[in-house]
Design a protein around this motif. Structure first.
Motif, PDB file in Angstrom:
ATOM      1  N   SER A 278       0.293  -1.123  -0.397  1.00 14.35           N
ATOM      2  CA  SER A 278       0.020   0.172   0.044  1.00 14.35           C
ATOM      3  C   SER A 278       1.043   1.443   0.052  1.00 14.35           C
ATOM      4  CB  SER A 278      -0.943  -0.219   1.538  1.00 14.35           C
ATOM      5  OG  SER A 278      -1.223   1.321   0.624  1.00 14.35           O
ATOM      6  N   VAL A 279       0.737   1.977  -1.037  1.00 17.23           N
ATOM      7  CA  VAL A 279       1.619   3.234  -1.105  1.00 17.23           C
ATOM      8  C   VAL A 279       1.091   4.286   0.016  1.00 17.23           C
ATOM      9  CG1 VAL A 279       1.856   5.326  -2.957  1.00 17.23           C
ATOM     10  CG2 VAL A 279       2.005   2.857  -3.230  1.00 17.23           C
ATOM     11  N   GLU A 280      -0.178   4.504   0.036  1.00 16.14           N
ATOM     12  CA  GLU A 280      -0.451   4.802   1.261  1.00 16.14           C
ATOM     13  C   GLU A 280      -0.134   5.004   3.224  1.00 16.14           C
ATOM     14  OE1 GLU A 280      -4.213   6.207   1.135  1.00 16.14           O
ATOM     15  OE2 GLU A 280      -4.504   6.658  -1.237  1.00 16.14           O
ATOM     16  N   SER A 281      -0.212   3.424   3.100  1.00 15.25           N
ATOM     17  CA  SER A 281      -0.029   3.021   4.840  1.00 15.25           C
ATOM     18  C   SER A 281       1.329   3.239   4.474  1.00 15.25           C
ATOM     19  CB  SER A 281      -1.206   2.559   4.915  1.00 15.25           C
ATOM     20  OG  SER A 281      -1.099   0.728   4.274  1.00 15.25           O
ATOM     21  N   GLY A 282       2.495   2.626   3.417  1.00 15.82           N
ATOM     22  CA  GLY A 282       3.400   1.570   3.940  1.00 15.82           C
ATOM     23  C   GLY A 282       3.440   0.015   4.095  1.00 15.82           C
ATOM     24  N   ARG A 283       1.908  -0.354   4.163  1.00 18.76           N
ATOM     25  CA  ARG A 283       1.648  -1.216   4.617  1.00 18.76           C
ATOM     26  C   ARG A 283       1.924  -2.805   3.540  1.00 18.76           C
ATOM     27  NH1 ARG A 283      -3.359  -4.877   7.530  1.00 18.76           N
ATOM     28  NH2 ARG A 283      -2.570  -6.987   7.244  1.00 18.76           N
ATOM     29  N   PHE A 284       2.906  -3.582   3.814  1.00 26.36           N
ATOM     30  CA  PHE A 284       3.790  -4.814   2.781  1.00 26.36           C
ATOM     31  C   PHE A 284       2.599  -6.133   3.488  1.00 26.36           C
ATOM     32  CE2 PHE A 284       7.206  -6.790   0.697  1.00 26.36           C
ATOM     33  CZ  PHE A 284       7.258  -6.702  -0.226  1.00 26.36           C
ATOM     34  N   ASP A 285       2.016  -6.893   2.904  1.00 24.34           N
ATOM     35  CA  ASP A 285       2.047  -8.544   2.913  1.00 24.34           C
ATOM     36  C   ASP A 285       2.948  -9.363   1.790  1.00 24.34           C
ATOM     37  OD1 ASP A 285      -0.342  -7.862   4.520  1.00 24.34           O
ATOM     38  OD2 ASP A 285      -1.025  -6.508   3.352  1.00 24.34           O
ATOM     39  N   ILE A 286       2.891 -10.533   2.297  1.00 22.15           N
ATOM     40  CA  ILE A 286       3.106 -11.138   1.050  1.00 22.15           C
ATOM     41  C   ILE A 286       3.034 -12.832   1.737  1.00 22.15           C
ATOM     42  CG2 ILE A 286       5.783 -12.104   1.015  1.00 22.15           C
ATOM     43  CD1 ILE A 286       7.188  -9.787   2.079  1.00 22.15           C
ATOM     44  N   ASN A 287       2.785 -13.161   0.182  1.00 25.31           N
ATOM     45  CA  ASN A 287       3.011 -14.699   1.175  1.00 25.31           C
ATOM     46  C   ASN A 287       3.693 -15.726   0.157  1.00 25.31           C
ATOM     47  OD1 ASN A 287      -0.695 -14.628   0.936  1.00 25.31           O
ATOM     48  ND2 ASN A 287      -0.572 -14.049  -0.857  1.00 25.31           N
ATOM     49  N   THR A 288       4.272 -17.503   1.463  1.00 23.10           N
ATOM     50  CA  THR A 288       4.576 -17.588   1.856  1.00 23.10           C
ATOM     51  C   THR A 288       6.275 -17.052   1.644  1.00 23.10           C
ATOM     52  OG1 THR A 288       3.395 -18.995  -0.242  1.00 23.10           O
ATOM     53  CG2 THR A 288       5.857 -19.989  -0.400  1.00 23.10           C
ATOM     54  N   ALA A 289       6.228 -16.962   2.920  1.00 27.49           N
ATOM     55  CA  ALA A 289       7.147 -15.577   2.843  1.00 27.49           C
ATOM     56  C   ALA A 289       8.368 -16.055   3.443  1.00 27.49           C
ATOM     57  CB  ALA A 289       6.988 -14.721   4.129  1.00 27.49           C
ATOM     58  N   THR A 290      10.021 -15.595   3.899  1.00 26.89           N
ATOM     59  CA  THR A 290      10.717 -16.477   5.166  1.00 26.89           C
ATOM     60  C   THR A 290      11.077 -14.458   4.935  1.00 26.89           C
ATOM     61  OG1 THR A 290      12.729 -15.908   2.457  1.00 26.89           O
ATOM     62  CG2 THR A 290      11.527 -17.939   3.406  1.00 26.89           C
ATOM     63  N   PHE A 291      12.217 -15.116   6.112  1.00 21.00           N
ATOM     64  CA  PHE A 291      12.346 -13.342   6.982  1.00 21.00           C
ATOM     65  C   PHE A 291      13.758 -13.743   7.520  1.00 21.00           C
ATOM     66  CE2 PHE A 291       9.307 -15.385   9.815  1.00 21.00           C
ATOM     67  CZ  PHE A 291      10.202 -15.126  11.113  1.00 21.00           C
ATOM     68  N   LEU A 292      14.976 -12.993   7.552  1.00 25.06           N
ATOM     69  CA  LEU A 292      15.639 -12.719   8.634  1.00 25.06           C
ATOM     70  C   LEU A 292      15.559 -11.666   9.503  1.00 25.06           C
ATOM     71  CD1 LEU A 292      18.323 -13.615   8.967  1.00 25.06           C
ATOM     72  CD2 LEU A 292      19.238 -12.646   6.824  1.00 25.06           C
ATOM     73  N   LEU A 293      16.259 -11.551  10.258  1.00 27.87           N
ATOM     74  CA  LEU A 293      15.850 -10.165  11.311  1.00 27.87           C
ATOM     75  C   LEU A 293      17.750 -10.237  11.834  1.00 27.87           C
ATOM     76  CD1 LEU A 293      13.842 -10.323  14.125  1.00 27.87           C
ATOM     77  CD2 LEU A 293      13.822  -8.694  12.359  1.00 27.87           C
ATOM     78  N   HIS A 294      18.272  -8.966  10.865  1.00 28.19           N
ATOM     79  CA  HIS A 294      20.054  -9.390  11.026  1.00 28.19           C
ATOM     80  C   HIS A 294      20.627  -9.401  12.688  1.00 28.19           C
ATOM     81  CE1 HIS A 294      20.522  -8.613   6.812  1.00 28.19           C
ATOM     82  NE2 HIS A 294      21.784  -9.103   7.328  1.00 28.19           N
ATOM     83  N   GLY A 295      19.654  -7.741  13.310  1.00 23.77           N
ATOM     84  CA  GLY A 295      20.170  -7.875  14.887  1.00 23.77           C
ATOM     85  C   GLY A 295      20.387  -9.447  15.931  1.00 23.77           C
ATOM     86  N   PRO A 296      18.843 -10.048  15.928  1.00 25.22           N
ATOM     87  CA  PRO A 296      19.079 -10.927  16.639  1.00 25.22           C
ATOM     88  C   PRO A 296      19.041 -12.494  16.216  1.00 25.22           C
ATOM     89  CG  PRO A 296      17.049 -11.135  16.119  1.00 25.22           C
ATOM     90  CD  PRO A 296      17.508  -9.023  15.756  1.00 25.22           C
ATOM     91  N   GLU A 297      19.622 -12.079  14.471  1.00 23.39           N
ATOM     92  CA  GLU A 297      20.482 -12.994  13.740  1.00 23.39           C
ATOM     93  C   GLU A 297      18.897 -14.596  13.599  1.00 23.39           C
ATOM     94  OE1 GLU A 297      23.995 -14.970  14.656  1.00 23.39           O
ATOM     95  OE2 GLU A 297      24.442 -12.861  14.040  1.00 23.39           O
ATOM     96  N   MET A 298      17.806 -14.006  13.548  1.00 20.11           N
ATOM     97  CA  MET A 298      16.509 -15.120  13.973  1.00 20.11           C
ATOM     98  C   MET A 298      15.562 -14.716  12.751  1.00 20.11           C
ATOM     99  SD  MET A 298      13.217 -14.486  16.513  1.00 20.11           S
ATOM    100  CE  MET A 298      14.044 -14.731  17.593  1.00 20.11           C
ATOM    101  N   ARG A 299      16.086 -16.359  11.846  1.00 21.63           N
ATOM    102  CA  ARG A 299      14.864 -16.128  10.512  1.00 21.63           C
ATOM    103  C   ARG A 299      13.769 -16.813  10.577  1.00 21.63           C
ATOM    104  NH1 ARG A 299      16.025 -21.349   8.839  1.00 21.63           N
ATOM    105  NH2 ARG A 299      17.136 -22.748  10.192  1.00 21.63           N
TER     106      ARG A 299
END
Length: 770
Positions: free
Chosen positions: A136-157
């Motif tokens: 959403s360009v207005e709200s900045g919300r980003f929705d993903i299907n079949t997703a993977t993620f990585l948080l660099h700080g805590p090294e959590m994936r």
């Protein structure tokens, strides 16, 4: 057909963690050097991964205006005011939002971007991949299907059926899994129907949570809250469990942490102990602008085992431990400590977390203290709880109600004037006591001194004269009038020379010193002082340090007679490259010119003309190796009277720990102590300690265990034997699991740290940067 092909491509695309994970040899040197040896690889720093865009800017302009959307692709089709279609190496960015993918459609009428994957989105410390997404360009919300993620700080994936990213710090995951293990290494994972990660607050929450080990569920929580950084968060901590043969049996505890405010918190630990019942411990901490106060409580309402062992007792048992420290400013400090238990067996049966050691007396002390450049003042009240009923009333310590101490020095031309003084009101229950043991009352002691300190680069000389004055005002005193005093003149003369030379050893330059020292002491004390009660006095154990003290007693109820000369020699070897002291050797002896007549009810006197030779050796050949030995040797008999030796070693990264010790006291004690932590492989370490008493011809303590580490979890399993108050050798099994980033359960590491030098520092480094 095209849709099916897209799904296959998304599934084959690398996950978010795989994009930034590298083998150790492929990492930048700064990252590689920070990894523990048991980690095979790690993550590239945030923003340096392949194919991504480094986040920059804000989601909105500083003046509140909307931030424009930037888009590019190899081909584009545009319907004015309706839709923009991009294909081939599509790149979209708006403020901190950035994403890449093969295909995108921007519906201008509703402000929605649809991205076809496989796609990659990067932010500050965040990487996302997925099959399809909407933005959403207005709200900045980003929705993903079949997703993977990585948080660099805590090294959590992790992975998710669907994921919603509301901003750089807030993510909601549905049908998700997360872990701190590396890619393709699901040794443990948290699987939940709904997960919320809030990096701004530093915690995550999850519903219908399963803890899986090697993809096998082992624990379930309906709801869980967990930290994702070092900040504190209210919620359940990881369960603790263990076993002991010392009366506690198997137990399981579920601590609950309460982050009540930035300056105070609490931890409640209910635990079930087999054979005893429900036992609760509470710890509260309060931090003010002055200092910290800690309160710890333990309580069990109905200890069934204790009732069986002690007929007539109701089974209610408790313990209290409180401490406070306050910096009042201008050199003033306040302090207080108070400990109490319901019975003498509590510490052995129940205590695991309270800061009360196994002891016969628990202290209650509080006061204020001043420390200035040339003055010291301390006033406090002090009392004890004698834990064991078997200790006779005459052997129990006195309370000081109060004790006031003042000491100060002042320059007077060439001279230095000093004063040490102490006022104490001693009290204990004397109803069942007789003789001098019944005495209670006041004691005032003052020791003014006048010295002439002379110092030069090549040595020093310090003659001094002092007067040791003591005044008593006693009640229930059986040896006459309770008001009397004692005055002892004392003369001291301390002298030392300093010689040095420079040389080298193995091409390392060093400075060697030779420091001879002469110390004379004379005290004209009355021979018989045994009409004075012993409130706080004992005979000092003879050590090298005592060579330079005029009195052989500690406490104020005896002042020893003295006419003696100490001759001592010290040599030091200092590394000129680093300044470190690599070796120190000292030896000394006291020559007595008169017999020592003053005793503490028969102890502390002597007729020999010279003391044993007292010596100590300290070697630091390496930065991480120290060898220390001290002892007493009698030249008249040729026997060693006392000896203490210890070798302590740790490698630079604290993976290797070793200590060897030996303690000897003639006709009293001889013990050997060996402890070590030795890596068998990069991931497996062996832990051990053994204490053997040659006098008793038995083992009086041992610890043996194994530790396994990899880059996302560790486990310690140890078996410990220890000697109890009744001289029985009890044992217990200790177990601890540590999940990187999520804490651990059990209590093995605390007991190992108490037994093996350097293990606490090793624990700190296991998952951190040395």
């Amino acid at each position: 057909m095209a849709s099916g092909a897209g799904l296959s491509a998304a599934q084959e695309a690398p996950s978010a963690a795989e994009l930034d994970w590298r083998w150790k040899s492929q990492l930048p040197e700064s990252v590689r050097n920070s990894l523990p040896v048991f980690c095979e690889g790690g993550y590239l720093p945030s923003g340096t991964g392949d194919g991504g865009l480094i986040a920059s800017g804000d989601a909105a302009a500083s003046d509140g205006e909307a931030v424009p959307l930037h888009a590019s692709g190899l081909t584009a089709r545009y319907e004015i005011d309706k839709e923009l279609y991009l294909q081939g190496d599509v790149r979209l960015s708006q403020g901190s939002f950035q994403v890449t993918g093969p295909e995108a459609r921007y519906n201008q009428s509703i402000g929605l971007v649809s991205i076809q994957g496989p796609l990659v989105s990067r932010g500050e410390g965040f990487v996302l991949t997925g099959e399809r997404a909407k933005y959403s360009v207005e709200s900045g919300r980003f929705d993903i299907n079949t997703a993977t993620f990585l948080l660099h700080g805590p090294e959590m994936r992790g992975r998710a059926g669907s994921l919603s990213r509301f901003d750089d710090s807030l993510v909601e995951i549905r049908d998700g899994m997360l872990t701190t293990c590396g890619p393709q290494q699901n040794d443990w994972a948290i699987v939940a129907s709904d997960i919320k990660l809030d990096q701004a607050e530093g915690f995550g929450t999850a519903k219908h949570v399963r803890l899986e080990v090697l993809d096998v569920p082992v624990f379930y929580w309906p709801y869980a809250s967990f930290p994702i950084d070092d900040r504190r968060k209210t919620g359940f901590l990881y369960p603790q469990f263990g076993s002991s043969s010392a009366g506690s049996g198997a137990f399981i505890a579920v601590p609950y942490y309460l982050n009540l405010a930035p300056h105070y918190d609490a931890t409640l630990t209910p635990q079930y102990i087999h054979g005893r019942g429900l036992f609760n411990e509470l710890e509260g901490r309060y931090l003010s602008t002055l200092g910290q106060t800690t309160l710890q409580l333990g309580y069990i309402d109905n200890d069934s085992t204790y009732k069986d062992e002690n007929p007539g007792e109701n089974g209610q048992r408790w313990a209290l431990d409180a401490s406070t420290r306050a910096a009042l400013g201008s050199g003033w400090n306040g302090y207080g400590d108070f400990s109490s238990v319901s019975d003498e067996d509590y510490l052995g049966d129940l205590n695991r977390s309270l800061d009360i050691n196994q002891a016969t007396h628990l202290q209650r002390k509080g006061g204020v203290r001043y420390q200035g450049p040339n003055q010291y003042f301390d006033v406090y009240i002090n009392d004890y709880q004698t834990v064991s009923d078997r200790i006779a009333q005459a052997d129990r310590p006195y309370a000081q109600l109060p004790e006031v101490i003042y000491a100060g020095t002042a320059e007077a031309g060439w001279f230095e004037a000093g004063l040490e003084s102490q006022y104490t009101w001693f009290y204990r229950d004397n109803e069942t006591l007789t003789g001098l043991d019944r005495a209670n009352g006041q004691r005032f002691r003052a020791r003014p001194e006048l010295a002439l300190p002379m110092r030069a680069l090549w040595g020093f000389s310090r003659p001094s004269v002092s007067l040791d004055y003591t005044r008593y005002e006693l009640d229930d005193y059986s040896a006459g009038d309770g008001a009397f005093d004692r005055t002892v003149p004392v003369v001291e003369w301390d002298n030392g020379l300093y010689f040095d030379r420079q040389s080298s050893l193995f091409d390392v330059p060093y400075n060697q010193t030779l420091e001879p020292r002469l110390y004379y002491a004379w005290a004209d004390a009355e021979e018989d002082q045994n009409y004075i009660p012993s409130f706080d006095t004992d005979v000092q154990t003879f050590r090298f340090e005592q060579l330079f003290q005029p009195d052989r007693f500690v406490g104020g109820d005896r002042v020893g007679d003295a006419n003696q000369l100490t001759v001592a020699l010290t040599s030091r070897f200092n590394d000129l490259l680093t300044g470190a002291e690599r070796a120190r050797v000292s030896i000394g002896q006291v020559q007595y010119f008169d017999d020592r007549e003053v005793t503490l009810f028969g102890e502390g006197g002597g007729t020999r003309s010279r003391s044993p030779l007292a010596g100590e050796v300290v070697l630091n050949p390496l930065q991480n190796l120290q060898i220390r030995s001290s002892g007493l040797w009698d030249p008249d008999t040729g026997e060693t009277e006392e000896g203490r030796s210890q070798l302590v070693f740790h490698s630079q990264d604290y993976r290797y720990l070793a200590s060897v010790g030996h303690t000897y006291s003639k006709d009293n004690l001889e013990q050997s102590d060996i402890a070590a932590v030795l890596p068998a492989t990069d991931r497996v370490s062996l832990i051990g300690r053994w204490v053997y008493d040659s006098t008793l011809d038995r083992t009086v303590g041992s610890l043996a265990g194994i530790e396994y580490n990899n880059c996302c979890w560790s486990v310690q399993l140890v078996h410990q034997n220890y000697l109890t108050d009744d001289q029985e050798l009890d044992s217990r099994i200790l177990f601890q699991v540590q999940l990187k980033g999520l804490g651990g359960s059990g209590g093995a590491s605390t007991s190992i740290s108490n037994a093996i030098y350097g293990f606490d520092e090793r624990e700190r480094r296991r998952f951190g940067t040395p």
